[in-house]
Design a protein around this motif. Structure first.
Motif, PDB file in Angstrom:
ATOM      1  N   TYR A  78       0.867  -1.183   0.000  1.00 53.48           N
ATOM      2  CA  TYR A  78       0.000   0.000   0.000  1.00 53.48           C
ATOM      3  C   TYR A  78       0.907   1.237   0.000  1.00 53.48           C
ATOM      4  O   TYR A  78       0.925   1.986  -0.952  1.00 53.48           O
ATOM      5  CB  TYR A  78      -0.940  -0.046   1.209  1.00 53.48           C
ATOM      6  CG  TYR A  78      -2.127   0.872   1.041  1.00 53.48           C
ATOM      7  CD1 TYR A  78      -3.096   0.604   0.093  1.00 53.48           C
ATOM      8  CD2 TYR A  78      -2.269   2.016   1.819  1.00 53.48           C
ATOM      9  CE1 TYR A  78      -4.182   1.449  -0.079  1.00 53.48           C
ATOM     10  CE2 TYR A  78      -3.358   2.865   1.659  1.00 53.48           C
ATOM     11  CZ  TYR A  78      -4.306   2.570   0.714  1.00 53.48           C
ATOM     12  OH  TYR A  78      -5.390   3.413   0.548  1.00 53.48           O
ATOM     13  N   ALA A  79       1.702   1.411   1.051  1.00 61.08           N
ATOM     14  CA  ALA A  79       2.702   2.484   1.090  1.00 61.08           C
ATOM     15  C   ALA A  79       2.143   3.803   0.563  1.00 61.08           C
ATOM     16  O   ALA A  79       2.651   4.394  -0.389  1.00 61.08           O
ATOM     17  CB  ALA A  79       3.948   2.056   0.303  1.00 61.08           C
TER      18      ALA A  79
ATOM     19  N   TYR B  92      -1.366   7.189  -5.193  1.00 59.56           N
ATOM     20  CA  TYR B  92      -1.894   7.133  -3.821  1.00 59.56           C
ATOM     21  C   TYR B  92      -1.162   5.985  -3.126  1.00 59.56           C
ATOM     22  O   TYR B  92      -0.599   6.141  -2.060  1.00 59.56           O
ATOM     23  CB  TYR B  92      -3.404   6.876  -3.911  1.00 59.56           C
ATOM     24  CG  TYR B  92      -4.173   6.981  -2.622  1.00 59.56           C
ATOM     25  CD1 TYR B  92      -3.868   6.187  -1.532  1.00 59.56           C
ATOM     26  CD2 TYR B  92      -5.226   7.865  -2.509  1.00 59.56           C
ATOM     27  CE1 TYR B  92      -4.590   6.276  -0.362  1.00 59.56           C
ATOM     28  CE2 TYR B  92      -5.959   7.958  -1.334  1.00 59.56           C
ATOM     29  CZ  TYR B  92      -5.643   7.163  -0.268  1.00 59.56           C
ATOM     30  OH  TYR B  92      -6.365   7.245   0.897  1.00 59.56           O
ATOM     31  N   VAL B  93      -1.135   4.804  -3.785  1.00 59.20           N
ATOM     32  CA  VAL B  93      -0.346   3.696  -3.253  1.00 59.20           C
ATOM     33  C   VAL B  93       0.925   3.570  -4.088  1.00 59.20           C
ATOM     34  O   VAL B  93       0.937   3.885  -5.271  1.00 59.20           O
ATOM     35  CB  VAL B  93      -1.125   2.367  -3.245  1.00 59.20           C
ATOM     36  CG1 VAL B  93      -2.390   2.496  -2.436  1.00 59.20           C
ATOM     37  CG2 VAL B  93      -1.456   1.896  -4.630  1.00 59.20           C
ATOM     38  N   ASN B  94       1.998   3.133  -3.437  1.00 57.16           N
ATOM     39  CA  ASN B  94       3.308   3.084  -4.089  1.00 57.16           C
ATOM     40  C   ASN B  94       3.879   1.674  -4.017  1.00 57.16           C
ATOM     41  O   ASN B  94       4.708   1.373  -3.153  1.00 57.16           O
ATOM     42  CB  ASN B  94       4.260   4.070  -3.405  1.00 57.16           C
ATOM     43  CG  ASN B  94       3.834   5.511  -3.648  1.00 57.16           C
ATOM     44  OD1 ASN B  94       4.235   6.111  -4.630  1.00 57.16           O
ATOM     45  ND2 ASN B  94       3.010   6.048  -2.769  1.00 57.16           N
ATOM     46  N   PRO B  95       3.450   0.800  -4.944  1.00 56.25           N
ATOM     47  CA  PRO B  95       3.954  -0.571  -4.923  1.00 56.25           C
ATOM     48  C   PRO B  95       5.435  -0.619  -5.280  1.00 56.25           C
ATOM     49  O   PRO B  95       5.960   0.302  -5.911  1.00 56.25           O
ATOM     50  CB  PRO B  95       3.117  -1.261  -5.999  1.00 56.25           C
ATOM     51  CG  PRO B  95       2.692  -0.170  -6.919  1.00 56.25           C
ATOM     52  CD  PRO B  95       2.546   1.055  -6.063  1.00 56.25           C
ATOM     53  N   LEU B  96       6.091  -1.719  -4.864  1.00 57.27           N
ATOM     54  CA  LEU B  96       7.503  -1.898  -5.222  1.00 57.27           C
ATOM     55  C   LEU B  96       7.650  -2.911  -6.347  1.00 57.27           C
ATOM     56  O   LEU B  96       8.765  -3.314  -6.699  1.00 57.27           O
ATOM     57  CB  LEU B  96       8.333  -2.326  -4.004  1.00 57.27           C
ATOM     58  CG  LEU B  96       8.700  -1.168  -3.071  1.00 57.27           C
ATOM     59  CD1 LEU B  96       7.549  -0.791  -2.159  1.00 57.27           C
ATOM     60  CD2 LEU B  96       9.936  -1.490  -2.250  1.00 57.27           C
ATOM     61  N   ALA B  97       6.526  -3.353  -6.879  1.00 62.58           N
ATOM     62  CA  ALA B  97       6.534  -4.212  -8.069  1.00 62.58           C
ATOM     63  C   ALA B  97       5.185  -4.039  -8.726  1.00 62.58           C
ATOM     64  O   ALA B  97       4.184  -3.779  -8.043  1.00 62.58           O
ATOM     65  CB  ALA B  97       6.748  -5.677  -7.684  1.00 62.58           C
TER      66      ALA B  97
END
Ligand code: FUB
Ligand code: ZN
Length: 646
Positions: free
Chosen positions: A334-335, A384-389
């Protein structure tokens, strides 16, 4: 009791005393002024957030004002105010004045100022503190009023929010005739400290202390409130699953325990950050050691067990927040951008409780990665959310129904100068590196410091002391970033022994300074392979690339020959860093060779007994913050690493 200013107390140098002239931040701050702020105003206008302040909404009319619309307007006002101080702009100034006038017009005779509970549900003020965001919105309005005054010298909004805070102080508190409640979304606590600092009125500090101290005391306020009301809260109907488990529902807004007993970062991540900010503020203002210790425990827990490499925090969508230790999925991360912004705010406050590079390291990591990924290179799209993949379907959007993140990132970038330096009676501290000039006061003496560097792409930094009227004895502390293995420092050309002068991550140079003194730092930026704790299941057998403060990622657009999940980076593979002026507004990219399966060997096969054949393919890694600014496609921060068997 208000704490006396201690002789070693450091204060941030104000954002408008720091002028960036670099090629990394200065263009971004200009972009926020020229693109982001007008664009966000237009979004607030088109979605009804501005006109709702006229209080002429009628039942049945669409759109119905939302419970926290004015928080978006307030954060926009804050960003616009900071931006006006750095980029004078009569048109924006006029627009800000119009919005301030609308807010002043929406204030009720008793000082109350909230659109939803004035026009949509009048008569239900303060009946749903857990969900209805009244105190949260009030906090953002207060922050806007303080920022508008500090940036423009105008008092109209400050007077409005002061009247609102005065009214709130008559409603909440320990006295028997007052409500013993606190907000479900923390924010007002930190805002009241700002209001105290700008007005000097201790009433606001005491009210902030009350809200922080009351949280988590038994009987639980939100449970009593729900019983008295007899209906579910605003979000009780929208997200009933949040409240199925009582313990989780208490943790969600950090009301499960009195704050001094809290040891783990839990619940909704933005709420947690804003609470911890207020705890650190109060620890500093009133000298409350128990709050400082609670902050330190929470910091340790968060940064060693629940933080992404990018500084992103709050891994789960279900509560927009924390789950369990080491649960840091990449694609499902989510981040939230606001949570990373909140972490920068908290790290900055921790740094001013204790000047320790651990805090500045997290601040820098989060700023360059988890925060900056939140905004597109054109300044008009937001994660808004910052996925890493990503398998290719995560993209930035222009706006959101719940639009907390876009104005949050705008207010942080528009006031970025405040994170670079601190000043005290006998210290000048440099936390971040970026070309530019700053006006400071050390021990009553005014001086200018001039930084020249190509940071974050190169770690050579030159700092020159200028305009110091007379020679003056003080200490200059320069942060040695945690990622830097072999720093070198020279003072007027003479080598400084870094190890011997290192104090909590800062090299301290104590001397009688004079104009024309020059310090040079060399912070070599090797390409580093990063590894996660083995309990982070998502990152097992993987490595991530980092150079200086920048975390890298792979994008599909640079790797046509295979899916990113198939790609393996051999442990021994050397990588080169190259600056590309025309790529993604100018970035250092990392290049090398990776291995991918030889697809031809699989023709007509689903399974085989032979070891899969691999072949070489070029690898390009770009800064994580810059992803999703070209063709849509896959992205990965954690790359499978090919390691020789032990
Ligand atoms: O509730 C207000 C804001 O909206 C929160 O801070 C964000 O997480 C989003 O839920
Ligand atoms: Zn947000």
């Amino acid at each position: 009791m208000i704490r006396e200013k201690s002789p070693s107390r450091l204060d941030p140098v104000a954002f408008n005393d720091v002028h960036f002239t670099d090629t990394f931040w200065a263009p971004r701050i200009k972009l926020v002024h020229e693109q982001t702020i007008p664009f966000e105003y237009q979004q607030c206008k088109e979605t009804g957030r501005i006109d709702a302040l006229r209080l002429d909404w009628k039942p049945g009319q669409e759109p119905e004002p939302h419970i926290f619309w004015e928080s978006d307007v307030a954060k926009w006002l804050e960003a616009a105010s900071y931006s006006l101080a750095v980029h004078p702009d009569p048109d924006l100034d006029g627009l800000v004045d119009q919005v301030v006038a609308l807010l002043a017009g929406a204030q009720q005779p008793d000082g109350y100022l909230n659109v939803y509970f004035t026009v949509v549900e009048p008569g239900r003020r303060w009946t749903d503190l857990r969900d209805a965001h009244e105190l949260y919105c009030a906090g953002h309005l207060i922050e806007a009023g303080v920022a508008h005054f500090q940036a423009t010298g105008k008092r109209q909004l400050l007077n409005v929010v002061r009247r609102y805070a005065d009214y709130i102080a008559t409603v909440f508190g320990r006295e028997p005739d007052k409500k013993q409640g606190y907000g479900g979304h923390e924010e007002i606590e930190l805002a009241l400290v700002k209001l105290y600092r700008v007005t000097g009125d201790e009433k606001y500090l005491r009210l902030s202390q009350y809200f922080v101290d009351e949280r988590g005391r038994q009987p639980y306020y939100f449970e009593q409130e729900a019983q008295e009301r007899g209906t579910p809260g605003f979000f009780g109907t929208i997200f009933p699953e949040r409240d199925q488990e009582q313990a989780k529902s208490r943790e969600y807004n950090q009301s499960h325990l009195p704050v001094r007993e809290q040891t783990e970062a839990v619940g909704h991540a933005v709420r947690a950050m804003y609470l911890y900010c207020a705890m650190a503020d109060l620890a500093r203002e009133v000298g409350d050691e128990s709050l400082a210790q609670a902050c330190e425990r929470l910091w340790q827990h968060l940064t060693t067990k629940r933080m992404y490499l990018t500084g992103g925090i709050g891994s789960s969508l279900s509560n927009e927040g924390f789950t369990s230790d080491y649960d840091l999925p990449n694609e499902a991360a989510y981040a939230e951008t606001c949570a990373a912004v909140g972490l920068v705010f908290w790290a900055h406050r921790m740094l001013h409780l204790e000047c320790d590079g651990r805090y500045a390291d997290v601040l820098e990591r989060t700023l360059y990665n988890g925060v900056l990924s939140g905004i597109s290179l054109d300044g008009k799209k937001f994660f808004y959310v910052n996925p890493l993949a990503s398998s290719g379907n995560a993209h930035r959007y222009e706006w959101f129904g719940c639009a907390c993140c876009p104005p949050n990132i705008a207010r942080l970038l528009a006031s970025l100068g405040q994170y670079v330096y601190s000043q005290g009676p006998s210290d000048l501290v440099v936390h971040l590196y970026a070309s530019g000039q700053a006006q400071l006061q050390v021990g009553g003496q005014a001086l200018t410091i001039q930084q020249s560097t190509q940071y974050p792409w190169d770690g050579a930094v030159r700092l020159a002391i200028e305009q110091l009227a007379e020679p003056s004895a003080f200490t200059v502390k320069l942060r040695i970033p945690g990622w830097c293995r072999e720093p070198a420092v020279r003072m007027n050309g003479m080598e400084v022994d870094v190890a011997a002068n290192l104090e909590k991550g800062y090299v301290a140079i104590e001397r009688t300074w004079q104009a024309s003194d020059v310090i040079e730092l060399d912070l070599p930026m090797d390409i580093q392979r990063m590894y996660a704790h083995p309990a982070v299941a998502a990152d097992r057998s993987c490595t991530a690339l980092q150079r200086g403060p920048i975390v890298y990622c792979l994008e599909g657009v640079d790797h046509a020959s295979a899916s990113l999940g198939e790609l393996e980076l051999p442990l021994s593979q050397p990588l080169q860093a190259t600056f590309h002026p025309d790529l993604l507004d100018g970035v250092v990219a990392l290049h090398g060779m990776a291995l991918v399966p030889n697809q031809a060997a699989w023709d007509g096969l689903l399974y085989t007994t032979s070891l899969p054949q691999m072949q070489e393919t070029p690898l390009t890694a770009i800064p994580y913050y810059a992803w999703d600014n070209r063709e849509p496609g896959e992205m990965r921060v954690w790359i499978r690493e090919q390691r020789p068997s032990l």
